[in-house]
Design an enzyme around this catalytic site. Structure first.
Site, PDB file in Angstrom:
ATOM      1  N   THR A 244      60.157 -31.210   5.062  1.00  0.00           N
ATOM      2  CA  THR A 244      59.507 -32.576   4.518  1.00  0.00           C
ATOM      3  C   THR A 244      58.818 -32.536   3.402  1.00  0.00           C
ATOM      4  O   THR A 244      57.639 -32.112   3.482  1.00  0.00           O
ATOM      5  CB  THR A 244      58.937 -33.391   5.629  1.00  0.00           C
ATOM      6  N   GLY A 245      59.535 -32.660   2.372  1.00  0.00           N
ATOM      7  CA  GLY A 245      58.640 -32.616   1.074  1.00  0.00           C
ATOM      8  C   GLY A 245      58.150 -33.971   0.604  1.00  0.00           C
ATOM      9  O   GLY A 245      58.575 -34.960   0.927  1.00  0.00           O
ATOM     10  N   GLU A 247      59.384 -35.465  -2.104  1.00  0.00           N
ATOM     11  CA  GLU A 247      60.644 -36.080  -2.671  1.00  0.00           C
ATOM     12  C   GLU A 247      61.895 -35.825  -1.812  1.00  0.00           C
ATOM     13  O   GLU A 247      62.720 -36.514  -2.243  1.00  0.00           O
ATOM     14  CB  GLU A 247      60.788 -35.517  -4.110  1.00  0.00           C
ATOM     15  N   SER A 248      61.724 -35.179  -0.659  1.00  0.00           N
ATOM     16  CA  SER A 248      63.238 -34.997  -0.151  1.00  0.00           C
ATOM     17  C   SER A 248      62.749 -34.468   1.157  1.00  0.00           C
ATOM     18  O   SER A 248      61.902 -33.800   1.483  1.00  0.00           O
ATOM     19  CB  SER A 248      63.697 -33.987  -0.815  1.00  0.00           C
ATOM     20  N   VAL A 249      63.844 -34.618   2.097  1.00  0.00           N
ATOM     21  CA  VAL A 249      63.672 -34.089   3.408  1.00  0.00           C
ATOM     22  C   VAL A 249      65.081 -33.301   3.667  1.00  0.00           C
ATOM     23  O   VAL A 249      66.034 -33.777   3.137  1.00  0.00           O
ATOM     24  CB  VAL A 249      63.689 -35.201   4.494  1.00  0.00           C
ATOM     25  N   VAL A 250      64.922 -32.332   4.143  1.00  0.00           N
ATOM     26  CA  VAL A 250      66.212 -31.221   4.291  1.00  0.00           C
ATOM     27  C   VAL A 250      66.351 -31.010   5.790  1.00  0.00           C
ATOM     28  O   VAL A 250      65.388 -30.596   6.643  1.00  0.00           O
ATOM     29  CB  VAL A 250      65.679 -30.039   3.579  1.00  0.00           C
ATOM     30  N   LYS A 271      70.134 -32.408   1.944  1.00  0.00           N
ATOM     31  CA  LYS A 271      68.924 -32.797   1.145  1.00  0.00           C
ATOM     32  C   LYS A 271      68.942 -34.077   1.218  1.00  0.00           C
ATOM     33  O   LYS A 271      69.740 -34.711   0.378  1.00  0.00           O
ATOM     34  CB  LYS A 271      68.767 -31.999   0.073  1.00  0.00           C
ATOM     35  N   ASP A 387      61.183 -25.805 -12.101  1.00  0.00           N
ATOM     36  CA  ASP A 387      60.281 -25.715 -11.172  1.00  0.00           C
ATOM     37  C   ASP A 387      60.410 -24.417 -10.376  1.00  0.00           C
ATOM     38  O   ASP A 387      60.356 -24.090  -9.057  1.00  0.00           O
ATOM     39  CB  ASP A 387      60.504 -26.755 -10.096  1.00  0.00           C
TER      40      ASP A 387
HETATM   41  P1  ADP Z   1      61.673 -30.110  -2.348  1.00  0.00           P
HETATM   42  O1  ADP Z   1      61.631 -30.611  -3.464  1.00  0.00           O
HETATM   43  O2  ADP Z   1      61.275 -30.799  -1.094  1.00  0.00           O
HETATM   44  O3  ADP Z   1      60.841 -28.925  -2.671  1.00  0.00           O
HETATM   45  P2  ADP Z   1      63.811 -27.985  -1.939  1.00  0.00           P
HETATM   46  O4  ADP Z   1      65.138 -27.952  -2.303  1.00  0.00           O
HETATM   47  O5  ADP Z   1      62.924 -26.987  -2.332  1.00  0.00           O
HETATM   48  O6  ADP Z   1      63.360 -29.457  -1.801  1.00  0.00           O
HETATM   49  O7  ADP Z   1      63.785 -27.838  -0.182  1.00  0.00           O
HETATM   50  C1  ADP Z   1      62.654 -27.787   0.708  1.00  0.00           C
HETATM   51  C2  ADP Z   1      62.862 -26.687   1.395  1.00  0.00           C
HETATM   52  O8  ADP Z   1      63.834 -26.642   2.271  1.00  0.00           O
HETATM   53  C3  ADP Z   1      63.177 -25.356   0.740  1.00  0.00           C
HETATM   54  O9  ADP Z   1      61.741 -24.840   0.409  1.00  0.00           O
HETATM   55  C4  ADP Z   1      63.843 -24.586   1.798  1.00  0.00           C
HETATM   56  O10 ADP Z   1      62.948 -23.914   2.679  1.00  0.00           O
HETATM   57  C5  ADP Z   1      64.620 -25.570   2.524  1.00  0.00           C
HETATM   58  N1  ADP Z   1      65.930 -25.442   1.972  1.00  0.00           N
HETATM   59  C6  ADP Z   1      66.472 -26.385   1.017  1.00  0.00           C
HETATM   60  N2  ADP Z   1      67.598 -26.147   0.762  1.00  0.00           N
HETATM   61  C7  ADP Z   1      68.066 -24.940   1.442  1.00  0.00           C
HETATM   62  C8  ADP Z   1      69.349 -24.512   1.917  1.00  0.00           C
HETATM   63  N3  ADP Z   1      70.558 -24.867   1.112  1.00  0.00           N
HETATM   64  N4  ADP Z   1      69.248 -23.478   2.749  1.00  0.00           N
HETATM   65  C9  ADP Z   1      68.144 -23.179   3.423  1.00  0.00           C
HETATM   66  N5  ADP Z   1      67.176 -24.047   3.191  1.00  0.00           N
HETATM   67  C10 ADP Z   1      67.155 -24.868   2.387  1.00  0.00           C
HETATM   68 MN    MN Z   2      61.131 -26.881  -3.509  1.00  0.00          MN
END
Ligand code: ADP
Ligand code: MN
Length: 498
Positions: A244-245, A247-250, A271, A387
C-alpha cells in the site's frame, strides 16, 4: 448487553435516546438511508454491464446482484425485528436500551466514504488466501473417469450452499438450505467475500464508530471491477495485498483462463491507482508537461487524470517489453486498475534491490545490467524512468526488473533531463555505496545514458547546463511547434550540441 447481559447493567456505550427529537432524527436518518439504497442499486446494476460480461457470466453477475439485494432485504427484515425487540424491552421506561450495535444496516454507515475505507487493516482481509483450500490447486479430486473437478456445477453448487453457512458465525444467510439451492462458484466467492467484509465492517463499527477514512484506494466501484475480473474467469483468485503506497495499492492474484487473444500469466500483480486525489497533485508536473497527454489534460476531471496514470504505466511497460527490458508484462487495463504479470513466485514478490543482499559479483552484474537498461530505456523506448532507485528495481531470477513507470516521461519532457539526472544520482550512489568500484559517478552516468556530452565537473554547473538544454528545447517547441530529438541516433552528435 443484549441478549447476553441483563438490561439494567447497561454499559456506558449504550446510547440513551429519550427525547422525541432524537427519535425523530433517527427515523429520518433511516428514511434517508432507504432512499439512498434505492437510488444506489440501479447504479450498481448498470455498472455490472461492463466489458467483462460475456455469455458465460451474465447469469452469475445478475445472481450476485440479486443475492446482494436479497441480503440487504434480509438485513432490513432483521433490523425491523430488532427494532420490535428493542421496543418490547424498553416499553415506556424512561431509560431505554439501544440495539444500535446489532443492526445490519447502519444509518451512518451508508455513505460511500465508509465503503471506501480500506479493508486491509483489519483481521479478516477478504483478499487473503483461504487456508486450507477445499479443492487442491490443480483443481480436481479423484482419478480417471471418476475425476470430480471443482467445476462440476451441481455437486459444487450444493457444496457451496452448505459452505455458505460457515462464512462467519455472525453472518445471517437465511434458510435456503431446504431448497436444494446451488450456488455457482462465482456467486459463492463473491458472497463469501461479502460476508467477510460485512463481518469486518461490523466489528469495526462496534469497536469504534468514529474512524478515519485514511485508505480510499478500494472503493465500491473498484471492488466491483475486481469482482468482475474474477467473475469473468480472467483471474482465479485475488489472494492479498502486496503493497500500500501513497498513490497505489498492489494486490497479488492467481491468473485464470486464457481468452482467444490473451494468455494470463499464472500469477498477476494488480495495481490499483488510488482515487484519492490529493496525493496526485504534486505529480502534476510529470503528466501536465508530457506532450503525449497535454491535449487531454486540460479537459479532464481528476478521476480521469488518475486513470491516465494507469494508462501511462501501461504504455510505458509495453514500450519496455518491446525493447526486451525485464519488467512486468501488461495483462489488462480497466480504468484505474492495471493487471500485469507478477514478478516473484508463490505469492512472494521479488525483493526490492534495497532489501536484498547481493554478492559482490551479482552487485556488479546488476550495475551493468541497469546501465544497459537505462540506455535502452532512453534510446529504444524514448523514456526516462523518473523514479528510478533501489525501491523500484526488483531482484528476480538473477537479474534486475524495472517496475513503477507510471511517472516515466520522454526525454524531451520539459523536465525530462532533470529527472534523468536524479535517476542517475540514485543509481550511482546506490552502487558506489554498494562497493561497485566500476560504478560511474552521476554525471558520467548521465552522459553515458543520454549520449550527451555535458562537461561541467561539478553538480551545480552540470544541473545548470541540463536546465539550459531543457529551456532551449522548450524555446524550440515554442518557435517551431516541434520537439528536438534529445538522443543521438547511432553516434550522431545531438542535434542541439552546437
Ligand atoms: P508505488 O507507486 O506504490 O511505489 P509500485 O509500482 O512501485 O507502486 O508498486 C509497489 C510495490 O508493489 C513494489 O515495490 C513491489 O514490491 C510491488 N509490486 C508492484 N508491481 C509488482 C509486480 N508486477 N510484481 C511483483 N511485485 C510488484
Ligand atoms: Mn514504487
Amino acid at each position: 448487553m443484549w441478549p447476553g447481559k441483563c438490561p439494567w447493567g447497561a454499559p456506558s456505550t449504550t446510547s440513551i435516546s429519550c427525547s422525541l427529537a432524537d427519535v425523530m432524527s433517527e427515523q429520518l436518518a433511516k428514511e434517508l438511508q432507504l432512499e439512498e439504497e434505492r437510488t444506489a442499486f440501479p447504479e450498481v446494476v448498470a455498472a455490472a454491464e461492463g466489458p467483462f460480461i460475456t455469455g458465460e457470466n451474465i447469469d452469475t453477475s445478475s445472481d450476485l446482484m440479486l443475492a446482494q439485494m436479497l441480503q440487504m432485504e434480509f438485513d432490513r427484515e432483521y433490523d425491523a425485528q430488532l427494532r420490535r425487540e428493542e421496543k418490547k424491552i424498553n416499553g415506556d421506561s424512561k431509560v431505554s436500551i439501544s440495539f444500535e450495535n446489532y443492526r445490519k444496516v447502519h444509518p451512518y454507515d451508508s455513505d460511500s466514504s465508509e465503503d471506501e475505507v480500506d479493508w486491509q487493516d483489519t483481521r479478516h482481509d477478504p483478499y487473503r488466501a483461504d487456508k486450507p483450500t477445499t479443492t487442491p490447486r490443480r483443481g480436481f479430486i479423484g482419478k480417471g473417469k471418476d475425476i470430480t473437478t471443482k467445476h462440476d456445477e451441481v455437486v459444487c453448487g450444493r457444496k457451496n450452499t452448505a459452505r455458505m453457512e460457515n462464512f462467519a458465525p455472525e453472518f445471517q444467510v437465511g434458510d435456503g438450505i431446504g431448497m436444494d439451492l446451488k450456488l455457482s462458484n462465482q456467486v459463492f466467492n463473491a458472497l463469501k467475500q461479502h460476508a467477510y467484509s460485512e463481518e469486518r465492517r461490523s466489528a469495526r463499527l462496534h469497536e469504534k464508530k468514529e474512524h478515519s477514512t485514511a485508505e480510499k484506494a478500494v472503493d465500491p466501484k473498484t471492488r466491483l471491477l475486481l469482482y468482475k475480473m474474477v467473475n469473468s474467469g480472467m483471474l482465479e483468485t485475488i489472494t492479498g495485498c502486496i503493497s500500500t503506497g501513497k498513490e497505489s495499492v498492489v494486490f497479488h492474484a492467481y491468473g485464470g483462463n486464457a481468452t482467444e487473444d490473451k494468455v494470463i500469466p499464472p500469477e498477476c500483480a494488480i495495481k490499483v491507482f488510488k482515487t484519492t486525489l490529493n496525493e496526485f497533485k504534486n505529480r502534476d508536473k510529470y503528466i501536465k508537461d508530457d506532450y503525449r497527454f497535454k491535449d487531454r489534460f486540460s479537459k479532464l476531471n481528476p478521476r480521469k487524470i488518475i486513470r491516465m496514470w494507469a494508462e501511462k504505466e501501461m504504455h510505458n511497460l509495453t514500450r519496455m517489453q518491446n525493447a526486451g527490458i525485464p519488467c512486468p508484462q501488461v495483462v489488462i487495463l480497466k480504468k484505474h486498475v492495471l493487471v500485469m504479470s507478477f514478478i516473484g513466485q508463490d505469492q512472494v514478490p521479488a525483493p526490492k534491490l534495497k532489501d536484498v543482499t547481493l554478492s559482490n559479483e551479482d552487485m556488479k552484474k546488476a550495475y551493468y545490467q541497469i546501465l544497459n537498461m537505462m540506455q535502452q530505456l532512453y534510446r529504444e523506448c524514448n523514456l526516462v524512468h523518473a523514479d528510478l532507485s533501489e525501491y523500484n528495481m526488483l531482484w528476480h531470477d538473477g537479474k534486475v526488473w524495472l517496475i513503477d513507470v507510471s511517472q516515466s516521461v520522454e526525454p524531451t519532457h520539459p523536465h525530462g533531463l532533470e529527472f534523468l539526472f536524479r535517476d542517475c544520482r540514485n543509481v550511482s550512489q546506490f552502487f558506489q555505496k554498494g562497493g561497485v568500484a566500476e560504478a560511474l559517478n552521476e554525471r558520467e552516468l548521465f552522459n553515458a545514458v543520454s549520449g550527451l556530452n555535458i562537461t561541467a565537473d561539478n553538480e551545480v554547473d552540470f544541473q545548470a547546463e541540463i536546465e539550459a538544454l531543457e529551456k532551449m528545447n522548450e524555446d524550440h517547441v515554442q518557435n517551431h511547434g516541434k520537439k528536438l530529438s534529445m538522443f543521438p541516433s547511432d553516434g550522431d552528435p545531438p542535434i542541439y550540441d552546437e
